[in-house]
Scaffold this active site. Structure first.
Site, PDB file in Angstrom:
ATOM      1  N   ALA A  90       0.835  -1.199   0.000  1.00  0.00           N
ATOM      2  CA  ALA A  90       0.000   0.000   0.000  1.00  0.00           C
ATOM      3  C   ALA A  90       0.870   1.249   0.000  1.00  0.00           C
ATOM      4  O   ALA A  90       1.971   1.259   0.551  1.00  0.00           O
ATOM      5  CB  ALA A  90      -0.928   0.015   1.217  1.00  0.00           C
TER       6      ALA A  90
ATOM      7  N   GLY B 188       1.245   7.866  -7.485  1.00  0.00           N
ATOM      8  CA  GLY B 188       1.713   8.437  -8.747  1.00  0.00           C
ATOM      9  C   GLY B 188       3.149   8.888  -8.729  1.00  0.00           C
ATOM     10  O   GLY B 188       3.601   9.556  -9.667  1.00  0.00           O
TER      11      GLY B 188
ATOM     12  N   GLY C  78       5.081   2.500  -5.394  1.00  0.00           N
ATOM     13  CA  GLY C  78       4.763   1.085  -5.552  1.00  0.00           C
ATOM     14  C   GLY C  78       5.907   0.329  -6.206  1.00  0.00           C
ATOM     15  O   GLY C  78       6.264  -0.776  -5.781  1.00  0.00           O
TER      16      GLY C  78
ATOM     17  N   ASN D   3      -8.472  -4.951  -9.367  1.00  0.00           N
ATOM     18  CA  ASN D   3      -7.405  -3.994  -9.057  1.00  0.00           C
ATOM     19  C   ASN D   3      -6.372  -4.001 -10.186  1.00  0.00           C
ATOM     20  O   ASN D   3      -5.283  -4.558 -10.071  1.00  0.00           O
ATOM     21  CB  ASN D   3      -6.756  -4.346  -7.716  1.00  0.00           C
ATOM     22  CG  ASN D   3      -5.901  -3.209  -7.179  1.00  0.00           C
ATOM     23  OD1 ASN D   3      -5.537  -2.288  -7.912  1.00  0.00           O
ATOM     24  ND2 ASN D   3      -5.583  -3.272  -5.894  1.00  0.00           N
TER      25      ASN D   3
ATOM     26  N   TYR E  57       2.630  -5.401 -10.669  1.00  0.00           N
ATOM     27  CA  TYR E  57       3.321  -6.678 -10.497  1.00  0.00           C
ATOM     28  C   TYR E  57       3.879  -7.195 -11.829  1.00  0.00           C
ATOM     29  O   TYR E  57       5.012  -7.685 -11.889  1.00  0.00           O
ATOM     30  CB  TYR E  57       2.374  -7.709  -9.885  1.00  0.00           C
ATOM     31  CG  TYR E  57       1.780  -7.259  -8.572  1.00  0.00           C
ATOM     32  CD1 TYR E  57       2.517  -6.456  -7.691  1.00  0.00           C
ATOM     33  CD2 TYR E  57       0.485  -7.610  -8.210  1.00  0.00           C
ATOM     34  CE1 TYR E  57       1.966  -6.030  -6.487  1.00  0.00           C
ATOM     35  CE2 TYR E  57      -0.067  -7.183  -7.003  1.00  0.00           C
ATOM     36  CZ  TYR E  57       0.677  -6.393  -6.160  1.00  0.00           C
ATOM     37  OH  TYR E  57       0.134  -5.977  -4.978  1.00  0.00           O
TER      38      TYR E  57
END
Length: 235
Positions: free
Chosen positions: A174, A181, A185, A212, A219
């Protein structure tokens, strides 16, 4: 098609959500599942491989409803993952990070199978907040890695646990709302790969809801391959 399986009471979930819950473990050699057996529980969960259309149809006949899809991915980890070209500002979270990680987790998982009408508003936030807390304390997922901002406060977190020799799984990932942005992540995925390389882990698994798309794209862009898909159904 008939449904055969075993009903496994989920004691912890039942207590946490205040909802008598069981999970249907499908198995062809197990007893026939009847509506009377299912009616003994307020909620019954079932997870079915997406390709098993006949089983999905049979569960629908027993009153199960589609809740969410799940996509499972796997990343191959190499020794090079432990030697990044650009150092990453991450660390293993400790109890000093509890409040910050809780705050991120509380509102980060709106795309969740723990949602209405099956669960109460706020249940999903409580569940994932506790999950993140347990990762820091090492009582479910065993590690929580955080990316630090210039103010040393976490911009995001990722939790991990070993699941077999040479294998690990990401539990939660998270990003703080005001840091979306900004590539956080991607940095969390690099941190997870580095941690795995340091632990001599060669395969890293991570699952996400099929709704999602942002997580799935993250990923895949990080080098993962889709290895399976399934559907969650509730009755």
């Amino acid at each position: 098609m008939s449904v055969h399986g075993n009903l496994q009471p989920l004691s912890w979930e039942s207590e946490f959500f205040g909802l008598q819950t069981a999970k249907l473990q499908l198995a062809s050699e197990a007893p026939l599942i009847t509506e009377a057996m299912l009616a003994c529980h307020a909620l019954v969960q079932a997870k079915v491989p997406a390709a098993n259309v006949a089983q999905l149809d049979a569960l629908s006949q027993l009153g199960f409803q589609f809740v969410e899809g799940e996509m499972d991915c796997c990343l191959a980890i190499t020794a090079q993952d432990g030697l990044p070209a650009v150092p990453q500002r991450w660390r293993v979270a400790n109890t000093d990070s509890l409040d910050s990680v809780r705050d991120i987790a509380r509102g980060a998982f709106s795309l969740s199978r723990f949602r209405s009408p099956w669960y109460q508003p706020g249940d999903s936030g409580r569940f994932y907040t506790l999950w993140a807390e347990k990762a820091i304390l090492g009582t479910f997922d065993t590690h929580c890695l955080v990316i630090q901002g210039t103010d040393a406060q976490p911009l995001g977190f990722v939790t991990l646990r070993s699941i077999a020799p040479g294998e690990a799984r990401i539990g939660l990932l998270a990003v703080r709302p005001d840091s979306t942005g900004q590539g956080v992540g991607k940095k969390l995925m690099i941190a997870a790969r580095q941690w795995c390389a340091q632990q001599a882990i060669s395969r890293l698994y991570v699952a996400t809801q099929s709704s999602n798309i942002a997580a799935l794209n993250l990923y895949l862009a990080s080098g993962a391959k889709l290895v399976s898909s399934a559907y969650w159904l509730y009755r």
